[in-house]
Enzyme design. Structure first.
Site, PDB file in Angstrom:
ATOM      1  N   GLY A 100     -19.981   6.991   5.759  1.00 57.75           N
ATOM      2  CA  GLY A 100     -19.375   7.308   4.710  1.00 57.75           C
ATOM      3  C   GLY A 100     -19.805   7.225   3.439  1.00 57.75           C
ATOM      4  O   GLY A 100     -19.931   5.474   3.068  1.00 57.75           O
ATOM      5  N   VAL A 101     -20.323   7.897   2.838  1.00 57.88           N
ATOM      6  CA  VAL A 101     -21.246   7.196   1.234  1.00 57.88           C
ATOM      7  C   VAL A 101     -20.307   8.586   0.101  1.00 57.88           C
ATOM      8  O   VAL A 101     -20.161   9.258  -0.365  1.00 57.88           O
ATOM      9  CB  VAL A 101     -22.480   8.391   1.424  1.00 57.88           C
ATOM     10  CG1 VAL A 101     -23.278   7.091   2.386  1.00 57.88           C
ATOM     11  CG2 VAL A 101     -22.959   9.406   2.232  1.00 57.88           C
ATOM     12  N   GLY A 102     -19.543   7.616   0.676  1.00 55.78           N
ATOM     13  CA  GLY A 102     -18.289   8.056  -0.875  1.00 55.78           C
ATOM     14  C   GLY A 102     -17.967   6.933  -2.594  1.00 55.78           C
ATOM     15  O   GLY A 102     -19.855   6.586  -1.945  1.00 55.78           O
ATOM     16  N   HIS A 103     -17.023   6.558  -2.714  1.00 57.20           N
ATOM     17  CA  HIS A 103     -16.823   5.873  -3.546  1.00 57.20           C
ATOM     18  C   HIS A 103     -17.986   4.992  -3.393  1.00 57.20           C
ATOM     19  O   HIS A 103     -18.776   4.373  -4.371  1.00 57.20           O
ATOM     20  CB  HIS A 103     -15.808   5.823  -4.598  1.00 57.20           C
ATOM     21  CG  HIS A 103     -15.154   7.103  -5.155  1.00 57.20           C
ATOM     22  ND1 HIS A 103     -14.223   7.662  -4.223  1.00 57.20           N
ATOM     23  CD2 HIS A 103     -15.477   7.686  -6.721  1.00 57.20           C
ATOM     24  CE1 HIS A 103     -13.744   8.805  -5.348  1.00 57.20           C
ATOM     25  NE2 HIS A 103     -15.012   8.468  -6.192  1.00 57.20           N
ATOM     26  N   VAL A 104     -17.657   4.020  -2.315  1.00 55.62           N
ATOM     27  CA  VAL A 104     -18.540   2.755  -2.571  1.00 55.62           C
ATOM     28  C   VAL A 104     -18.835   2.957  -1.930  1.00 55.62           C
ATOM     29  O   VAL A 104     -20.126   2.721  -1.762  1.00 55.62           O
ATOM     30  CB  VAL A 104     -16.814   1.185  -1.456  1.00 55.62           C
ATOM     31  CG1 VAL A 104     -17.381   0.110  -1.266  1.00 55.62           C
ATOM     32  CG2 VAL A 104     -16.040   1.517  -2.180  1.00 55.62           C
ATOM     33  N   LYS A 142       0.898  -1.069   0.331  1.00 55.71           N
ATOM     34  CA  LYS A 142      -0.063   0.042   0.478  1.00 55.71           C
ATOM     35  C   LYS A 142       1.068   1.332   0.220  1.00 55.71           C
ATOM     36  O   LYS A 142       2.089   1.418   0.177  1.00 55.71           O
ATOM     37  CB  LYS A 142      -1.417   0.063   2.100  1.00 55.71           C
ATOM     38  CG  LYS A 142      -2.187   0.734   1.053  1.00 55.71           C
ATOM     39  CD  LYS A 142      -3.434  -0.337   0.602  1.00 55.71           C
ATOM     40  CE  LYS A 142      -4.449   0.634   0.553  1.00 55.71           C
ATOM     41  NZ  LYS A 142      -5.703   0.835   0.199  1.00 55.71           N
TER      42      LYS A 142
END
Ligand code: NAD
Length: 366
Positions: A193-197, A93
């Protein structure tokens, strides 16, 4: 004689290998470029099963220690994620210290790509928080050791929808185990957390009729998505005591800790975030004792790595989706194995992954 007086956990004496998050990592590379302002760290945890593949995170870390700790924890997580998923990949990473919104530019990405290239394929990068498919395309200009590039230039594109699909499969398997049915209709699910995923996960579970509650630090996004999915919103971080069936951590790690477990009313934890358990042993055990069914993060968020691995192994989208769908079966097996052996689900998944690495190492040494 020196070893007698050095405490190996004393960071003053052992500031690198004495880091608490250091766990047999093979290589850590510090990248510093004054012209572009790049400050990055690449962590290669283990390459027994193959090259270390894992995304790059760009984040405003408060201290360099925080960044180092993150890359050590994240790269180790990738080793076990690829191993449990059956991929011939090691764990790595990278983190870039900085604000992705204001400090990211093509020159910075290219310079980072040059550092990745200098590792000759021991580390292969991809997207993580703060990175986009477009950034991977820029990195591709200077190195072949990058995945998650655009479909237009032969890549597998944004991995997030596939990650979300795998998390959805893992959540359904956890529901099957805990509630006796994998139907999510009527289940109260908090997505943090309502981002990309997170957003794609919300889409899947809303389609199934779940009662979704959204939480994010980005209030504009919350407002937009609550309208789009007709979902409730909860602001702030005082969220763990809500009346819930399922908690889906899809922001950053370590949200499952002493304080949150005490308050948690949810019966299932299944989300996309990496390293959800602040302390794997302690918090895995606390969840087991409280009867909360925890779907191991590194198992159910593997859709993204399955998707980018297509670029290394040469398979197509259908195969990526088929392998991702199988997360349902593996998750169910892990729940049953953990129950049978009276160990935590995290430990059950970890044991299988470690077993695969040990077997390969034995083969290599024989
Ligand atoms: P993202 O940056 O698109 O979304 C993260 C969201 O979390 C953002 O909307 C952000 O505002 C929100 N957030 C940040 N801190 C928060 C907090 N304290 N409380 C509530 N919300 C907060 O990232 P993503 O790509 O959606 O990834 C989400 C998580 O899933 C990360 O932990 C990532 O490492 C993990 N993951 C992602 C993928 C992938 O394919 N993108 C694959 C595996 C794991």
């Amino acid at each position: 004689m020196m070893s007698e007086i050095i405490d190996t956990k004393d960071l003053k004496n052992d500031p690198v290998f004495g880091q608490l998050s250091f766990d047999g990592h093979e290589q850590v590379v510090f990248c510093n470029d004054e012209d572009t302002g790049l400050k990055a760290i690449i962590g290669i945890h283990n390459t027994t099963l193959g090259p270390a593949l894992g995304g790059t995170r760009m984040w405003q870390y408060k201290t360099e220690w925080e960044a180092l700790n993150d890359v050590l924890r994240l790269s180790r997580g990738m080793t076990y994620k690829s191993a449990i998923t059956g991929l011939n990949l090691g764990g790595g990473k990278a983190v870039i210290i900085g604000d992705a919104k204001t400090q990211k530019n093509d020159a910075l990405m290219r310079k980072f790509g040059e550092y990745v290239n200098s590792l000759s394929g021991r580390y292969i990068t991809a997207e993580d928080v703060g990175m986009e498919t477009r950034d991977m395309d820029v990195i591709r200009e200077v190195t072949p050791h990058v995945t998650g590039v655009s479909e237009a230039i032969g890549g597998s594109g944004n991995p997030s929808p596939v990650t979300a699909y795998g998390v959805y499969m893992g959540m359904k398997a956890a529901a099957q185990y805990k509630f006796g049915s994998d139907k999510l209709e009527g289940k109260k699910v908090l997505v943090q957390g309502v981002g990309h995923v997170g957003e794609t996960l919300v889409k899947h579970i809303t389609n199934e009729g779940a009662q979704v509650i959204l939480n994010d630090i980005n209030e504009t996004r919350l407002e937009e998505l609550s309208k789009k999915y007709n979902a409730n919103v909860v602001l702030g971080n005082d969220i763990y005591g809500l009346d819930l069936d399922i908690y889906a951590p899809c922001a950053l790690g370590a949200t499952v800790n002493d304080a949150s477990i005490q308050q948690l009313n949810a019966k299932v934890i299944a989300g996309a975030a990496n390293n959800q358990l602040a302390n794997e042993l302690k918090h895995g055990k606390m969840l087991q004792e409280k009867g909360i069914a925890y779907a191991p993060d590194f198992l159910i968020n593997a859709g993204g790595i399955i998707n980018v691995y297509a670029e290394v192994a040469g398979y197509g989208k259908d195969e990526s989706l088929k392998r991702t769908e199988n997360i349902y079966n593996t998750t169910l097996e892990i729940f049953n194995l953990a129950e049978k052996e009276n160990i935590t689900t995290h430990q059950a998944a970890f044991n299988i992954a470690q077993g695969r690495i040990d077997a390969r190492k034995k083969e290599q040494n024989s």
